[in-house]
Write a protein that holds these residues in place. Structure first.
Motif, PDB file in Angstrom:
ATOM      1  N   THR A 198      -6.033   6.309   6.994  1.00  0.00           N
ATOM      2  CA  THR A 198      -5.136   7.460   6.945  1.00  0.00           C
ATOM      3  C   THR A 198      -4.195   7.352   5.758  1.00  0.00           C
ATOM      4  OG1 THR A 198      -3.605   6.308   8.405  1.00  0.00           O
ATOM      5  CG2 THR A 198      -5.089   7.891   9.438  1.00  0.00           C
ATOM      6  N   THR A 199      -3.607   8.489   5.423  1.00  0.00           N
ATOM      7  CA  THR A 199      -2.557   8.570   4.418  1.00  0.00           C
ATOM      8  C   THR A 199      -1.375   9.259   5.075  1.00  0.00           C
ATOM      9  OG1 THR A 199      -4.165   8.730   2.634  1.00  0.00           O
ATOM     10  CG2 THR A 199      -1.938   9.496   2.149  1.00  0.00           C
ATOM     11  N   THR A 200      -0.189   8.702   4.852  1.00  0.00           N
ATOM     12  CA  THR A 200       1.006   9.272   5.456  1.00  0.00           C
ATOM     13  C   THR A 200       2.046   9.545   4.376  1.00  0.00           C
ATOM     14  OG1 THR A 200       0.627   8.154   7.557  1.00  0.00           O
ATOM     15  CG2 THR A 200       2.875   8.850   7.113  1.00  0.00           C
ATOM     16  N   ARG A 245      -0.643   4.201   2.763  1.00  0.00           N
ATOM     17  CA  ARG A 245      -2.045   4.230   3.193  1.00  0.00           C
ATOM     18  C   ARG A 245      -2.347   2.986   4.017  1.00  0.00           C
ATOM     19  NH1 ARG A 245      -2.346   6.543  -1.960  1.00  0.00           N
ATOM     20  NH2 ARG A 245      -3.335   8.574  -1.925  1.00  0.00           N
ATOM     21  N   ILE A 250       4.145   7.739  -0.356  1.00  0.00           N
ATOM     22  CA  ILE A 250       2.776   7.830   0.151  1.00  0.00           C
ATOM     23  C   ILE A 250       2.370   6.448   0.643  1.00  0.00           C
ATOM     24  CG2 ILE A 250       0.376   8.357  -0.410  1.00  0.00           C
ATOM     25  CD1 ILE A 250       1.520  10.111  -2.746  1.00  0.00           C
ATOM     26  N   ASN A 252       0.822  -1.221   0.000  1.00  0.00           N
ATOM     27  CA  ASN A 252       0.000   0.000   0.000  1.00  0.00           C
ATOM     28  C   ASN A 252       0.852   1.265   0.000  1.00  0.00           C
ATOM     29  OD1 ASN A 252      -2.400  -1.535   0.045  1.00  0.00           O
ATOM     30  ND2 ASN A 252      -2.182  -1.790   2.253  1.00  0.00           N
ATOM     31  N   HIS A 258       2.684   2.939  10.656  1.00  0.00           N
ATOM     32  CA  HIS A 258       3.565   3.219   9.519  1.00  0.00           C
ATOM     33  C   HIS A 258       5.033   3.089   9.922  1.00  0.00           C
ATOM     34  CE1 HIS A 258       0.029   5.317   7.520  1.00  0.00           C
ATOM     35  NE2 HIS A 258       0.366   4.327   6.730  1.00  0.00           N
TER      36      HIS A 258
END
Length: 189
Positions: A57-59, A51, A49, A37, A85
């Motif tokens: 969430t997106t980091t 996810r 990026i 991901n 993450h």
């Protein structure tokens, strides 16, 4: 929430933006090849990026080891996402730590339940507000003391942003809500 009186609408968190430092340099290409991901295109954007679905969430992960977490619905969920993450990156082989977690922005919204006369609100508060319906449909109301921006729309929707402390979010809304009541559009019978 001590600022919100009984019967008043309560702003609900929509997004928490937070940062964290993994305290080690990262090879984004290596992470992109071994983690799931993940999106990474060095030519398009200089960050990786990542996810996850829970919490959704997106980091953004930078080669310096800094991360920006977005999309969480609370500070606790933003911290959890950051930890997940960091753990994913650690599993790829980097000696990550979890330092300096900090919320950079809370975004909340609510509906006050009535239409608002934005022209009147703007005319009464020219120092703090701006309203240019040709450019943007909402009134922008800035509170310097809390560094908060409220976007007020004619249909009574309010978006609060720019807040780094949750209490300031509710304090800012409590400061503006009585003014919204003053410029309420009453339905004629």
């Amino acid at each position: 929430m001590e600022h919100i009186r009984p019967g008043w609408p309560v702003p609900q968190l929509q997004n928490v933006v937070a940062t964290v430092n993994l305290d080690c340099p990262l090879n984004l290409q290596t992470i992109s090849q071994h983690a799931r991901n993940v999106e990474y295109s060095k030519k398009k954007f200089h960050a990786l990026i990542m996810r996850i679905r829970d919490p959704k969430t997106t980091t953004l992960v930078f080669a310096t080891g800094k991360m920006v977490i977005t999309g969480a619905k609370s500070e606790r969920l933003a911290r959890l996402a950051g930890r997940k993450h960091a753990r994913m990156i650690q599993k790829v082989g980097f000696d990550t730590k979890f330092k300096d977690f900090k919320v950079q922005n809370f975004v909340a919204s609510c509906s006050v339940g009535f239409y608002v006369r934005l022209e009147g609100l703007n005319a009464a508060n020219p120092t703090f507000s701006s309203y240019e319906p040709e450019l943007f449909p909402g009134l922008v109301y800035k509170i310097a003391s809390t560094r908060t921006t409220l976007l007020v729309f004619m249909n009574g929707k309010v978006v609060i942003t720019g807040v780094k402390e949750l209490d300031k979010l509710y304090e800012s809304f409590a400061r503006v809500y009585p003014m919204l009541l003053d410029f309420r559009i009453r339905k004629s019978a």
